[in-house]
Design a protein around this motif. Sequence first.
Motif, short mmCIF file in Angstrom:
data_model
loop_
_atom_site.label_atom_id
_atom_site.label_comp_id
_atom_site.label_asym_id
_atom_site.label_seq_id
_atom_site.Cartn_x
_atom_site.Cartn_y
_atom_site.Cartn_z
N ALA A 104 11.49 -0.39 -3.25
CA ALA A 104 10.01 -0.26 -3.66
C ALA A 104 9.39 -1.51 -4.19
CB ALA A 104 9.99 0.69 -4.76
N LEU A 105 8.33 -1.95 -3.71
CA LEU A 105 7.78 -3.22 -3.88
C LEU A 105 7.25 -2.93 -5.38
CD1 LEU A 105 5.85 -4.21 -0.89
CD2 LEU A 105 8.15 -5.11 -2.09
N PRO A 106 7.24 -4.24 -6.31
CA PRO A 106 6.56 -3.97 -7.83
C PRO A 106 5.04 -3.45 -7.85
CG PRO A 106 8.15 -6.03 -7.42
CD PRO A 106 7.65 -5.39 -6.06
N GLU A 107 4.34 -3.87 -6.63
CA GLU A 107 3.04 -3.64 -6.76
C GLU A 107 2.83 -1.98 -6.12
OE1 GLU A 107 3.77 -6.28 -3.14
OE2 GLU A 107 4.31 -6.01 -5.16
N GLN A 108 4.03 -1.33 -5.71
CA GLN A 108 3.93 -0.07 -5.18
C GLN A 108 5.18 0.70 -5.83
OE1 GLN A 108 3.82 -0.95 -1.07
NE2 GLN A 108 1.84 -0.91 -1.02
N PRO A 109 5.13 0.90 -7.12
CA PRO A 109 6.61 1.27 -7.68
C PRO A 109 6.70 2.87 -7.36
CG PRO A 109 4.80 1.26 -9.46
CD PRO A 109 4.42 0.26 -8.19
N GLY A 110 5.96 3.30 -7.11
CA GLY A 110 5.97 5.20 -6.70
C GLY A 110 6.40 5.24 -5.28
N PHE A 111 6.21 4.04 -4.52
CA PHE A 111 6.51 4.23 -2.91
C PHE A 111 7.68 3.83 -2.45
CE2 PHE A 111 5.25 3.38 1.11
CZ PHE A 111 4.88 4.48 2.05
N PRO A 112 8.80 4.48 -2.47
CA PRO A 112 10.24 4.03 -2.02
C PRO A 112 10.03 3.48 -0.60
CG PRO A 112 10.15 6.38 -2.35
CD PRO A 112 8.87 5.83 -2.70
N ARG A 113 10.77 2.45 -0.09
CA ARG A 113 10.62 1.97 1.31
C ARG A 113 12.14 2.20 1.88
NH1 ARG A 113 6.66 -1.80 1.68
NH2 ARG A 113 7.46 -2.41 4.02
#
Length: 369
Positions: A104-113
């Motif tokens: 997950a990007l720091p700017e999108q912590p709730g969006f696992p990639r």
Amino acid sequence: MRQPYLALAKFFCVAAMVMASSACGGGEDPGSEPDLDIERSDVGAPLQGGAGSGSCQLPDGPLSFNELKGPLENLPVDCVPSWTEAQLSDGFEAIRDTRLAELALPEQPGFPRRISWLEADNGCQDRAPAATYFLTQWGYPTPWFARVHSRVNIGLTLATENEPDGSVSWSAHVAPVVRAGGQLMVLDPAIEPDGPLPIAEWLSRFVASEVDVAVCRDHADQSGCFDAVPKVPSLPSMTDPQGLRRRLTTEWRVQELLGRDPYRSLGDCPPWADCPPEPAPNPNLPPTIRGFASDRDLLVWYPIHVIGDNFVEGLTTVRITGNDIDALAPISKINKRRILIEESYPSGVYQVTASNGAHASQTVSLTID
């Protein structure tokens, strides 16, 4: 002093008996199709053993890619870890589909990639170790790396729908490789998301010139191939500005350039998933503009991609004003979420409005560098 040629002889001795005789572009014209057939000359029982099983001869110390590179038929197969057909199928789907909190990007912590398979243009040297790391963590035998280097500057080209230009070109490529069903199988969803490929077929997807190939246990890029002691798989850094985090960031931008909703394509509906289509744009509502892009970077120059939503082919118009310009921009391509404008405008600040007939978006400022 260690004698690398003696090590190579021991390393390749078993391979010659199990791989069919063929060539990988050697001596041919760079534009011709190399012979990449690696079917086994014997059709008996599948190969047994694998790294650590005692049935293969590992190098007697560190070896570089250049010391081990060669034609495809000389690849040392016996030491590559062996997987069952079930492991091959399940492991491939796991690295292709699993969304991971670690990515997950720091700017999108709730969006696992997922691993950045949809950023084929660059980053294979990060994707391959990431896949190997997670597969090891999940209990699979640790894959090795199938590496191919072109003998010319840019000799590897992949046609792909996941790139705005329709293709990508490389000087080298790498992906995890295992041994299953008597042959080397490559796990590379960036090349083929439907499943693992026999190494010859994998190469045939993008090889356009003479190449060198090696299977490496410890190194996915640079000059190394084998260390004296096996490396412990690790996740590439998420803080390196040129590493895995950058690949995930540019993968997001590529989805926007393609006119996809990144929350959808990088979420639960990647291109290979069986998902219902998005709702069509509504011509009775205004478009929205979220931003602009030219490529993966933040600077905007040429061409201009207008990123937003509810763009309607044949209806939506884009007006650009500023620097003595006040005109409708010529639209080259359009889908629901992206408009491509292949018009060159002088550097400066402009105001941009998109309209569906009488339904206009908010005016958004555009800086062209």
